[in-house]
Design a protein around this motif. Structure first.
Motif, PDB file in Angstrom:
ATOM      1  N   ARG A   1      15.360   7.047  -9.048  1.00  0.00           N
ATOM      2  CA  ARG A   1      13.985   6.765  -8.536  1.00  0.00           C
ATOM      3  C   ARG A   1      13.242   5.532  -9.142  1.00  0.00           C
ATOM      4  O   ARG A   1      13.718   5.136 -10.410  1.00  0.00           O
ATOM      5  CB  ARG A   1      13.344   8.230  -9.154  1.00  0.00           C
ATOM      6  CG  ARG A   1      11.901   8.245  -8.763  1.00  0.00           C
ATOM      7  CD  ARG A   1      11.293   9.537  -9.004  1.00  0.00           C
ATOM      8  NE  ARG A   1      11.978  10.565  -8.413  1.00  0.00           N
ATOM      9  CZ  ARG A   1      11.372  11.053  -7.378  1.00  0.00           C
ATOM     10  NH1 ARG A   1      10.590  10.659  -6.542  1.00  0.00           N
ATOM     11  NH2 ARG A   1      12.088  12.084  -6.629  1.00  0.00           N
ATOM     12  N   GLY A   2      12.663   4.896  -8.456  1.00  0.00           N
ATOM     13  CA  GLY A   2      11.949   3.718  -9.020  1.00  0.00           C
ATOM     14  C   GLY A   2      10.575   4.140  -9.706  1.00  0.00           C
ATOM     15  O   GLY A   2      10.186   5.379  -9.722  1.00  0.00           O
TER      16      GLY A   2
ATOM     17  N   GLY B   1       5.160   0.387  -7.713  1.00  0.00           N
ATOM     18  CA  GLY B   1       5.432   1.754  -8.094  1.00  0.00           C
ATOM     19  C   GLY B   1       5.005   2.776  -6.989  1.00  0.00           C
ATOM     20  O   GLY B   1       4.263   3.672  -7.353  1.00  0.00           O
ATOM     21  N   ILE B   2       5.766   2.844  -6.192  1.00  0.00           N
ATOM     22  CA  ILE B   2       5.633   3.957  -5.042  1.00  0.00           C
ATOM     23  C   ILE B   2       6.657   5.290  -5.672  1.00  0.00           C
ATOM     24  O   ILE B   2       6.361   6.259  -5.114  1.00  0.00           O
ATOM     25  CB  ILE B   2       6.098   3.716  -3.540  1.00  0.00           C
ATOM     26  CG1 ILE B   2       7.738   3.225  -3.505  1.00  0.00           C
ATOM     27  CG2 ILE B   2       5.435   2.221  -3.254  1.00  0.00           C
ATOM     28  CD1 ILE B   2       8.256   3.314  -2.371  1.00  0.00           C
ATOM     29  N   GLY B   3       7.457   4.803  -6.565  1.00  0.00           N
ATOM     30  CA  GLY B   3       8.052   6.118  -7.492  1.00  0.00           C
ATOM     31  C   GLY B   3       8.994   6.761  -6.342  1.00  0.00           C
ATOM     32  O   GLY B   3       9.038   8.075  -6.432  1.00  0.00           O
ATOM     33  N   ARG B   4       9.761   6.348  -5.708  1.00  0.00           N
ATOM     34  CA  ARG B   4      10.756   6.850  -4.771  1.00  0.00           C
ATOM     35  C   ARG B   4      12.106   6.563  -5.073  1.00  0.00           C
ATOM     36  O   ARG B   4      12.532   5.527  -5.341  1.00  0.00           O
ATOM     37  CB  ARG B   4      10.439   6.861  -3.117  1.00  0.00           C
ATOM     38  CG  ARG B   4       9.026   7.038  -2.714  1.00  0.00           C
ATOM     39  CD  ARG B   4       8.718   8.623  -3.050  1.00  0.00           C
ATOM     40  NE  ARG B   4       7.443   8.899  -2.603  1.00  0.00           N
ATOM     41  CZ  ARG B   4       7.111   8.951  -1.271  1.00  0.00           C
ATOM     42  NH1 ARG B   4       8.204   9.017  -0.385  1.00  0.00           N
ATOM     43  NH2 ARG B   4       5.889   9.300  -0.883  1.00  0.00           N
ATOM     44  N   PRO B   5      12.937   7.672  -4.645  1.00  0.00           N
ATOM     45  CA  PRO B   5      14.485   7.203  -5.095  1.00  0.00           C
ATOM     46  C   PRO B   5      14.953   6.318  -4.009  1.00  0.00           C
ATOM     47  O   PRO B   5      14.785   6.288  -2.767  1.00  0.00           O
ATOM     48  CB  PRO B   5      15.141   8.615  -4.926  1.00  0.00           C
ATOM     49  CG  PRO B   5      14.039   9.747  -5.027  1.00  0.00           C
ATOM     50  CD  PRO B   5      13.054   8.856  -4.288  1.00  0.00           C
ATOM     51  N   GLY B   6      15.660   5.272  -4.611  1.00  0.00           N
ATOM     52  CA  GLY B   6      16.432   4.391  -3.921  1.00  0.00           C
ATOM     53  C   GLY B   6      15.503   3.184  -3.255  1.00  0.00           C
ATOM     54  O   GLY B   6      16.270   2.347  -2.427  1.00  0.00           O
TER      55      GLY B   6
ATOM     56  N   LEU C   1      -0.862   1.606  -9.062  1.00  0.00           N
ATOM     57  CA  LEU C   1      -1.592   0.663  -8.214  1.00  0.00           C
ATOM     58  C   LEU C   1      -2.630   1.466  -7.029  1.00  0.00           C
ATOM     59  O   LEU C   1      -3.644   0.722  -6.585  1.00  0.00           O
ATOM     60  CB  LEU C   1      -0.765   0.011  -7.225  1.00  0.00           C
ATOM     61  CG  LEU C   1      -0.893  -1.432  -6.486  1.00  0.00           C
ATOM     62  CD1 LEU C   1      -1.288  -2.446  -7.514  1.00  0.00           C
ATOM     63  CD2 LEU C   1       0.127  -1.865  -5.637  1.00  0.00           C
ATOM     64  N   PHE C   2      -2.460   2.813  -6.774  1.00  0.00           N
ATOM     65  CA  PHE C   2      -3.288   3.355  -6.009  1.00  0.00           C
ATOM     66  C   PHE C   2      -4.293   4.257  -6.651  1.00  0.00           C
ATOM     67  O   PHE C   2      -5.088   5.113  -5.893  1.00  0.00           O
ATOM     68  CB  PHE C   2      -2.134   4.618  -5.405  1.00  0.00           C
ATOM     69  CG  PHE C   2      -1.102   3.821  -4.903  1.00  0.00           C
ATOM     70  CD1 PHE C   2      -1.257   3.219  -3.540  1.00  0.00           C
ATOM     71  CD2 PHE C   2       0.247   4.012  -5.458  1.00  0.00           C
ATOM     72  CE1 PHE C   2      -0.054   2.584  -2.890  1.00  0.00           C
ATOM     73  CE2 PHE C   2       1.127   3.345  -4.718  1.00  0.00           C
ATOM     74  CZ  PHE C   2       1.188   2.491  -3.460  1.00  0.00           C
ATOM     75  N   ASP C   3      -4.581   3.984  -7.998  1.00  0.00           N
ATOM     76  CA  ASP C   3      -5.809   4.286  -8.468  1.00  0.00           C
ATOM     77  C   ASP C   3      -7.071   3.478  -8.028  1.00  0.00           C
ATOM     78  O   ASP C   3      -7.047   2.243  -8.124  1.00  0.00           O
ATOM     79  CB  ASP C   3      -5.733   4.076 -10.121  1.00  0.00           C
ATOM     80  CG  ASP C   3      -6.857   4.570 -10.943  1.00  0.00           C
ATOM     81  OD1 ASP C   3      -8.003   4.942 -10.248  1.00  0.00           O
ATOM     82  OD2 ASP C   3      -6.693   4.901 -11.941  1.00  0.00           O
ATOM     83  N   ARG C   4      -7.989   4.033  -7.593  1.00  0.00           N
ATOM     84  CA  ARG C   4      -9.260   3.306  -6.961  1.00  0.00           C
ATOM     85  C   ARG C   4      -9.849   2.464  -7.767  1.00  0.00           C
ATOM     86  O   ARG C   4     -10.397   1.280  -7.470  1.00  0.00           O
ATOM     87  CB  ARG C   4     -10.279   4.373  -6.411  1.00  0.00           C
ATOM     88  CG  ARG C   4      -9.821   5.210  -5.200  1.00  0.00           C
ATOM     89  CD  ARG C   4     -11.065   5.967  -4.715  1.00  0.00           C
ATOM     90  NE  ARG C   4     -10.308   6.670  -3.404  1.00  0.00           N
ATOM     91  CZ  ARG C   4     -11.120   7.377  -2.809  1.00  0.00           C
ATOM     92  NH1 ARG C   4     -12.355   7.617  -2.875  1.00  0.00           N
ATOM     93  NH2 ARG C   4     -10.531   8.206  -1.707  1.00  0.00           N
ATOM     94  N   ALA C   5      -9.711   2.642  -9.099  1.00  0.00           N
ATOM     95  CA  ALA C   5     -10.412   1.703 -10.213  1.00  0.00           C
ATOM     96  C   ALA C   5      -9.515   0.467 -10.462  1.00  0.00           C
ATOM     97  O   ALA C   5      -9.865  -0.538 -11.232  1.00  0.00           O
ATOM     98  CB  ALA C   5     -10.613   2.632 -11.656  1.00  0.00           C
ATOM     99  N   ASN C   6      -8.367   0.566 -10.071  1.00  0.00           N
ATOM    100  CA  ASN C   6      -7.336  -0.747 -10.187  1.00  0.00           C
ATOM    101  C   ASN C   6      -7.672  -1.570  -9.011  1.00  0.00           C
ATOM    102  O   ASN C   6      -7.536  -1.642  -8.023  1.00  0.00           O
ATOM    103  CB  ASN C   6      -5.962  -0.092 -10.214  1.00  0.00           C
ATOM    104  CG  ASN C   6      -4.946  -1.150 -10.512  1.00  0.00           C
ATOM    105  OD1 ASN C   6      -5.074  -2.312 -10.581  1.00  0.00           O
ATOM    106  ND2 ASN C   6      -3.872  -0.349 -11.078  1.00  0.00           N
TER     107      ASN C   6
ATOM    108  N   LEU D   1      -0.077   8.654   3.747  1.00  0.00           N
ATOM    109  CA  LEU D   1       1.249   9.058   4.316  1.00  0.00           C
ATOM    110  C   LEU D   1       2.207   9.044   2.801  1.00  0.00           C
ATOM    111  O   LEU D   1       3.053   9.896   2.825  1.00  0.00           O
ATOM    112  CB  LEU D   1       1.806   7.985   5.376  1.00  0.00           C
ATOM    113  CG  LEU D   1       1.043   8.007   6.564  1.00  0.00           C
ATOM    114  CD1 LEU D   1       1.647   7.169   7.616  1.00  0.00           C
ATOM    115  CD2 LEU D   1       0.720   9.500   7.237  1.00  0.00           C
ATOM    116  N   LEU D   2       1.979   8.164   2.166  1.00  0.00           N
ATOM    117  CA  LEU D   2       2.815   8.262   1.020  1.00  0.00           C
ATOM    118  C   LEU D   2       2.584   9.716   0.140  1.00  0.00           C
ATOM    119  O   LEU D   2       3.682   9.971  -0.440  1.00  0.00           O
ATOM    120  CB  LEU D   2       2.335   7.050  -0.037  1.00  0.00           C
ATOM    121  CG  LEU D   2       3.024   5.718   0.178  1.00  0.00           C
ATOM    122  CD1 LEU D   2       2.708   4.619  -0.769  1.00  0.00           C
ATOM    123  CD2 LEU D   2       4.689   5.889  -0.335  1.00  0.00           C
TER     124      LEU D   2
END
Length: 337
Positions: A97-98, A125-130, A154-159, A208-209
């Motif tokens: 997993r990433g 940083g999508i955090g998915r295997p492979g 990266l998907f935090d709106r404040a980022n 979708l993620l």
């Protein structure tokens, strides 16, 4: 860990020569796509990596791996259409997993173009295997901003990073154990009046993620396997002259016979035999299970596309298998005006 056998390479090599075939890699909601034009300057990779480098993007497939190829057809929501392709899978338990936060990976020494190997690579940083979905930049200001925000989602709106990435359009790089796709074209932006470009491009859709899925639920991948690379042969209904591409259709049917699900193939053969034999739905009903019924509906759509059925028999089968078709067609006709 590897699975399958070397037969997948025959398919890969044959399809890499076809500019009508496309490729994609990633997960549901974060995807890179690659295709090339016949007239486009393209450099073939050699050695263990198979693929192409073009001015718009690059594809590399690791020939040392042994994925399991799974060819499929599935229903499309568009009337008269179906989806088709082949996914290349590895056992899910073998995949690491990433990270789930923005991560600095350093210089991209494995970049497919030498001029990009000094670029700084950041895992989004999508955090998915492979699968690692990354951006690569040689812009010092963007690299500094990415480094400053590493360790955060990266998907935090404040980022501020996601907005900066969209504005700067760095290269995107999707990496898996089977290889990588690199996209050099700009990111489509409705804000800047730029649509998704033709050819290599990427999509990152957080909603979708959030589903956590590795792939579209309509693609029949057995439990315990994760698709890491997808092949998209040209669809027989997509010829510019509007004619059904029989040669392309038959080529993919051969792929489906070799790498597809045997139960689906058996159900579809029964459907083709019944329909082309002129049998009526009242005398030869379609299977009630989901997979079998989908095979019959796709068989009907393919025969209709080729114009191989008697009109009366065709309409009776449409009424039996796709009873909402007439209503959808009428609705589309109204919308079309």
């Amino acid at each position: 860990m590897m699975t399958g056998d070397g037969a997948w390479l025959d398919l890969v090599r044959e399809q890499l020569e076809r500019t009508s075939s496309g490729w994609s890699s990633g997960v549901f909601g974060a995807l890179a796509e690659f295709e090339r034009d016949p007239e486009e300057h393209s450099k073939a990779l050699d050695g263990a990596l198979l693929g192409w480098v073009t001015p718009r993007g690059a594809l590399a497939i690791d020939s040392k791996m042994r994925p399991l190829p799974l060819a499929y057809e599935c229903l499309s929501a568009r009337p008269g259409r179906w989806q088709q392709g082949c996914v290349f899978c590895l056992p899910s338990q073998s995949l690491e997993r990433g990270p789930s936060v923005l991560t600095d990976l350093g210089r991209d020494r494995a970049a497919l173009r030498p001029e990009n190997r000094e670029g700084r690579l950041f895992d989004m940083g999508i955090g998915r295997p492979g699968v690692r979905f990354c951006v690569r930049t040689e812009d010092q200001a963007l690299a500094a901003l990415l480094a400053k925000n590493s360790g955060h989602s990266l998907f935090d709106r404040a980022n501020p990073v996601m907005a900066a990435i969209k504005e700067a359009s760095p290269n995107r790089v999707v990496m898996t154990p089977l290889g990588r796709i690199e996209v050099f074209q700009a990111i489509g932006s409705s804000r800047n009046g730029q649509g998704t470009p033709e050819g290599p491009h990427t999509h990152v859709l957080p909603k979708l993620l959030a589903s956590g899925r590795s792939h579209d639920a309509n693609i029949p991948v057995p439990d315990g396997l994760t698709p890491l690379l997808s092949l998209h042969p040209a669809h027989p209904l997509d010829r510019q002259d509007g004619a059904f591409d029989l040669d392309g259709h038959e080529r993919f049917q051969a792929v489906l016979a070799r790498f597809g699900d045997s139960g689906y193939a058996s159900a579809k053969t029964e459907a083709l035999t019944a329909m082309t034999g002129g049998l009526d739905p009242e005398t030869r009903a379609a299977p009630k299970n989901r997979n079998g019924r989908a095979a019959w509906r796709i068989a009907l759509r393919q025969l209709t596309g080729q114009g191989l059925l008697d009109e009366a028999i065709q309409e009776r089968w449409h009424a039996a298998l796709e009873p909402g078709r007439e209503a959808r067609n009428a609705s589309e006709a109204v919308l079309g005006h």
